[in-house]
Scaffold this active site. Structure first.
Site, PDB file in Angstrom:
ATOM      1  N   LYS A 106       0.817  -1.233   0.000  1.00 12.75           N
ATOM      2  CA  LYS A 106       0.000   0.000   0.000  1.00 12.75           C
ATOM      3  C   LYS A 106       0.836   1.262   0.000  1.00 12.75           C
ATOM      4  O   LYS A 106       0.448   2.278  -0.578  1.00 12.75           O
ATOM      5  CB  LYS A 106      -0.984   0.025   1.170  1.00 12.75           C
ATOM      6  N   GLU A 130      -5.146  -5.829  -4.721  1.00 12.94           N
ATOM      7  CA  GLU A 130      -6.255  -6.099  -3.781  1.00 12.94           C
ATOM      8  C   GLU A 130      -5.762  -6.238  -2.339  1.00 12.94           C
ATOM      9  O   GLU A 130      -6.401  -5.758  -1.396  1.00 12.94           O
ATOM     10  CB  GLU A 130      -6.988  -7.382  -4.210  1.00 12.94           C
ATOM     11  N   GLY A 135      -6.394  -6.257   4.030  1.00 11.33           N
ATOM     12  CA  GLY A 135      -6.046  -7.685   4.067  1.00 11.33           C
ATOM     13  C   GLY A 135      -6.942  -8.560   3.225  1.00 11.33           C
ATOM     14  O   GLY A 135      -6.952  -8.479   1.993  1.00 11.33           O
ATOM     15  N   ILE A 137     -10.219  -8.612   2.929  1.00  8.64           N
ATOM     16  CA  ILE A 137     -11.513  -8.069   2.461  1.00  8.64           C
ATOM     17  C   ILE A 137     -11.376  -7.583   1.011  1.00  8.64           C
ATOM     18  O   ILE A 137     -10.494  -6.775   0.731  1.00  8.64           O
ATOM     19  CB  ILE A 137     -11.976  -6.872   3.332  1.00  8.64           C
ATOM     20  N   LYS A 206      -3.804   3.203   2.894  1.00  8.03           N
ATOM     21  CA  LYS A 206      -4.971   2.460   2.383  1.00  8.03           C
ATOM     22  C   LYS A 206      -6.121   3.424   2.071  1.00  8.03           C
ATOM     23  O   LYS A 206      -6.837   3.253   1.081  1.00  8.03           O
ATOM     24  CB  LYS A 206      -5.402   1.416   3.419  1.00  8.03           C
TER      25      LYS A 206
HETATM   26  P1  NDP Z   1       7.888  -9.470   5.789  1.00  6.82           P
HETATM   27  O1  NDP Z   1       8.828  -8.534   6.439  1.00  6.82           O
HETATM   28  O2  NDP Z   1       7.392 -10.639   6.541  1.00  6.82           O
HETATM   29  O3  NDP Z   1       8.541 -10.013   4.423  1.00  6.82           O
HETATM   30  C1  NDP Z   1       9.282  -9.215   3.558  1.00  6.82           C
HETATM   31  C2  NDP Z   1      10.107 -10.136   2.708  1.00  6.82           C
HETATM   32  O4  NDP Z   1      10.832  -9.352   1.762  1.00  6.82           O
HETATM   33  C3  NDP Z   1      11.127 -10.964   3.486  1.00  6.82           C
HETATM   34  O5  NDP Z   1      11.020 -12.314   3.091  1.00  6.82           O
HETATM   35  C4  NDP Z   1      12.474 -10.394   3.068  1.00  6.82           C
HETATM   36  O6  NDP Z   1      13.516 -11.331   2.927  1.00  6.82           O
HETATM   37  C5  NDP Z   1      12.142  -9.874   1.690  1.00  6.82           C
HETATM   38  N1  NDP Z   1      13.073  -8.842   1.261  1.00  6.82           N
HETATM   39  C6  NDP Z   1      13.483  -7.751   1.932  1.00  6.82           C
HETATM   40  N2  NDP Z   1      14.357  -7.062   1.206  1.00  6.82           N
HETATM   41  C7  NDP Z   1      14.507  -7.734   0.047  1.00  6.82           C
HETATM   42  C8  NDP Z   1      15.305  -7.550  -1.102  1.00  6.82           C
HETATM   43  N3  NDP Z   1      16.122  -6.513  -1.211  1.00  6.82           N
HETATM   44  N4  NDP Z   1      15.212  -8.475  -2.092  1.00  6.82           N
HETATM   45  C9  NDP Z   1      14.390  -9.525  -2.000  1.00  6.82           C
HETATM   46  N5  NDP Z   1      13.614  -9.768  -0.923  1.00  6.82           N
HETATM   47  C10 NDP Z   1      13.689  -8.877   0.080  1.00  6.82           C
HETATM   48  O7  NDP Z   1       6.691  -8.588   5.254  1.00  6.82           O
HETATM   49  P2  NDP Z   1       5.190  -9.024   4.951  1.00  6.82           P
HETATM   50  O8  NDP Z   1       5.171 -10.302   4.227  1.00  6.82           O
HETATM   51  O9  NDP Z   1       4.408  -8.858   6.183  1.00  6.82           O
HETATM   52  O10 NDP Z   1       4.730  -7.835   3.992  1.00  6.82           O
HETATM   53  C11 NDP Z   1       5.059  -7.809   2.611  1.00  6.82           C
HETATM   54  C12 NDP Z   1       4.219  -6.736   1.934  1.00  6.82           C
HETATM   55  O11 NDP Z   1       2.839  -7.047   2.099  1.00  6.82           O
HETATM   56  C13 NDP Z   1       4.392  -5.339   2.499  1.00  6.82           C
HETATM   57  O12 NDP Z   1       4.227  -4.402   1.465  1.00  6.82           O
HETATM   58  C14 NDP Z   1       3.228  -5.212   3.488  1.00  6.82           C
HETATM   59  O13 NDP Z   1       2.859  -3.889   3.711  1.00  6.82           O
HETATM   60  C15 NDP Z   1       2.169  -5.964   2.735  1.00  6.82           C
HETATM   61  N6  NDP Z   1       1.079  -6.490   3.532  1.00  6.82           N
HETATM   62  C16 NDP Z   1       1.336  -7.239   4.641  1.00  6.82           C
HETATM   63  C17 NDP Z   1       0.301  -7.795   5.367  1.00  6.82           C
HETATM   64  C18 NDP Z   1       0.522  -8.613   6.577  1.00  6.82           C
HETATM   65  O14 NDP Z   1      -0.467  -8.971   7.240  1.00  6.82           O
HETATM   66  N7  NDP Z   1       1.756  -8.965   6.935  1.00  6.82           N
HETATM   67  C19 NDP Z   1      -1.094  -7.580   4.947  1.00  6.82           C
HETATM   68  C20 NDP Z   1      -1.266  -6.800   3.745  1.00  6.82           C
HETATM   69  C21 NDP Z   1      -0.208  -6.270   3.079  1.00  6.82           C
HETATM   70  P3  NDP Z   1      14.123 -12.275   4.093  1.00  6.82           P
HETATM   71  O15 NDP Z   1      12.950 -13.104   4.589  1.00  6.82           O
HETATM   72  O16 NDP Z   1      15.118 -13.117   3.408  1.00  6.82           O
HETATM   73  O17 NDP Z   1      14.655 -11.353   5.121  1.00  6.82           O
HETATM   74  N1  HSE Z   2       0.331  -3.953   9.083  1.00 10.99           N
HETATM   75  C1  HSE Z   2      -0.906  -4.040   8.396  1.00 10.99           C
HETATM   76  C2  HSE Z   2      -2.043  -4.080   9.401  1.00 10.99           C
HETATM   77  C3  HSE Z   2      -0.939  -5.250   7.518  1.00 10.99           C
HETATM   78  O1  HSE Z   2      -1.786  -4.325  10.584  1.00 10.99           O
HETATM   79  O2  HSE Z   2      -3.179  -3.855   9.017  1.00 10.99           O
HETATM   80  C4  HSE Z   2      -2.144  -5.326   6.623  1.00 10.99           C
HETATM   81  O3  HSE Z   2      -2.102  -4.342   5.648  1.00 10.99           O
END
Ligand code: NDP
Ligand code: HSE
Length: 429
Positions: A106, A130, A135, A137, A206
């Protein structure tokens, strides 16, 4: 073509959640798209970490930018995060190469969505997001497709799972803010920098996206009013409950005669209203539109499974060949409009004042409110222990933010006021 090859950049909570969902529901996905959806390439920082999913037979890229142009990738999932840097580069490179992009980011869309959208359109590629809002929804699809023929009158939403989890856990258990935040982080709800959650910034990203889809403006963070939940105390939550309200972080956007209103801040909301009953990590979005009237959507706003559900909905749209305007409006119609000032917002207010317990204090406070033309609706001074500052808790009738700010300034200067006054806006619907 019977196969869609997916490249996943970022194997964290969401990336791994997507891999898990693809494996758990492979037969359902195939039946609903007519295609095999396979992960052909991944990229993350640490190749050695066990992520609990098999990466056998999948290409690993140390540099996500290589994945973005890999020949065996049809769709790039950007699940790294951050408004700039590598996440933006990956999307730009992939779209520039004509590859479809799905992102949950976002921050990226709120800051650079318009430019990325243009790039996608120019390269005949899809850009879908989406999972970026609320999340699990399907709020983007609801606004962009389900309500495509409607005039949107207003959208109000609880858009951050971490904040809602913190506020409702504090309310239920009286637990410490920092302690609950740590738990939300452990559950995979929080952003990499959790100050984006508690500071209201994530939810504001968002809201900027929602306003874009609802009102045909490019997404932007300019002039969006943001206040986080850091200052909300257990005392406030308890006083609010006694007055019949829940405290929630709520975003509101609607057209007004002064421009489009967009504000994100904690609110007192009547506990009997749907938004007042959204608990835990749940999010909710209330849309009022013509002619459909009111729609209320509620579901888990963060976490691996719900977010993967939204990411996969986009991937499956691509597999099915669905083609929709990126911000729900044909490019030539997406136009900047002015945003209204917070000064013009009119609402009721909750005010908690820590005061010296002596004669004349109440009169001094009500006098300042009267001078600012603000009418008090309820006022209580709950019992307090000797030596502690007394608390005055009051609610006002509707007034403007401008008048309330002026009253707060003069009240804060009074000797009898011991701490910065606590102000929380009251929403009625
Ligand atoms: P995490 O921190 O769990 O995961 C981020 C991932 O990106 C990690 O696996 C990390 O690698 C990888 N990463 C970081 N830097 C690099 C790089 N330079 N090259 C390649 N990979 C890299 O984040 P989330 O999964 O929670 O969130 C991901 C996205 O989704 C964000 O934009 C977040 O805002 C969005 N989002 C998250 C939600 C949630 O509930 N968590 C809900 C909705 C949206 P490594 O594991 O090796 O350190
Ligand atoms: N950090 C975000 C939250 C993840 O707590 O709502 C979902 O966008």
């Amino acid at each position: 073509v019977t196969q869609l090859r997916i490249g996943i950049a970022g194997l964290g909570t969401v990336g791994v959640g997507v891999m898990q969902l693809l494996s758990d529901n492979a037969a359902i996905v195939k039946a609903r798209t007519g295609k095999d959806l396979v992960v052909s390439a991944v990229s993350s920082r640490d190749k050695t970490r066990d992520r609990g999913v098999s990466l056998d037979g999948i290409d690993w890229h140390d540099d996500a930018r290589d994945l973005a142009v890999a020949d065996n990738v049809d769709v790039v999932l950007e699940l790294i995060g951050g408004s700039d840097g590598i996440a933006k580069e990956v999307c730009e490179i992939a779209l520039g190469a004509g590859k479809d992009v799905v992102t949950a980011n976002k921050a990226l869309i709120a800051h650079h969505g318009a430019a990325l959208g243009k790039l996608a359109t120019n390269n005949n590629a899809a850009l879908l997001f989406e999972a970026a809002v609320a999340g699990g929804i399907p709020v983007i699809k609801t606004l962009r497709e389900g309500l495509a023929a409607n005039e949107i009158k207003s959208v109000a939403g609880i858009l951050n799972g971490t904040c809602n989890y913190i506020l409702t856990e504090m309310e239920k258990t009286g637990r410490d803010f920092a302690d609950v935040l740590e738990e939300a982080q452990e559950k995979g709800y929080a952003e990499a920098d959790p100050s984006f959650d508690v500071g209201g910034i994530d939810a504001a990203h968002k809201l900027a996206i929602i306003a874009s889809l609802a009102f045909g403006v490019p997404p932007t963070m300019d002039d969006l009013f943001i206040e986080g939940i850091e200052h909300v105390t257990y005392e406030d939550i308890t006083f609010a409950r006694e007055l019949g309200y829940s405290v929630r972080l709520i975003g509101i956007t609607k057209p007004t005669e002064n421009g489009i209103e967009r504000r994100m801040h904690p609110c007192l909301i009547p506990e009997e209203l749907p938004l007042g009953q959204v608990d835990d990590v749940f999010n909710a979005v209330q849309i009022n539109a013509h002619p459909v009237d009111t729609i209320f959507l509620e579901g888990r706003g963060a976490g691996a499974g719900p977010t993967a559900s939204s990411v996969m909905a986009d991937v499956m749209d691509i597999a099915r060949g669905v083609n929709v305007p990126i911000f729900g409006i044909v490019d030539s119609s997406l136009k900047s409009q002015s945003f209204s000032s917070m000064d013009d917002v009119a609402c009721r207010y909750y005010l908690r004042l820590s005061v010296e317990d002596k004669a004349g204090v109440m009169a001094a406070i009500t006098k300042e409110l009267e001078k600012a033309d603000i009418s008090v609706e309820t006022l209580v001074q709950p019992p307090h222990k000797n030596g502690e500052a007394a608390q005055i808790v009051l609610t006002t009738h509707e007034t403007t933010e401008k008048k309330m700010r002026a009253a707060l300034d003069t009240m804060s200067a009074l000797d009898v006021i011991k701490e910065k006054p606590q102000l929380i806006r009251i929403e009625q619907s």
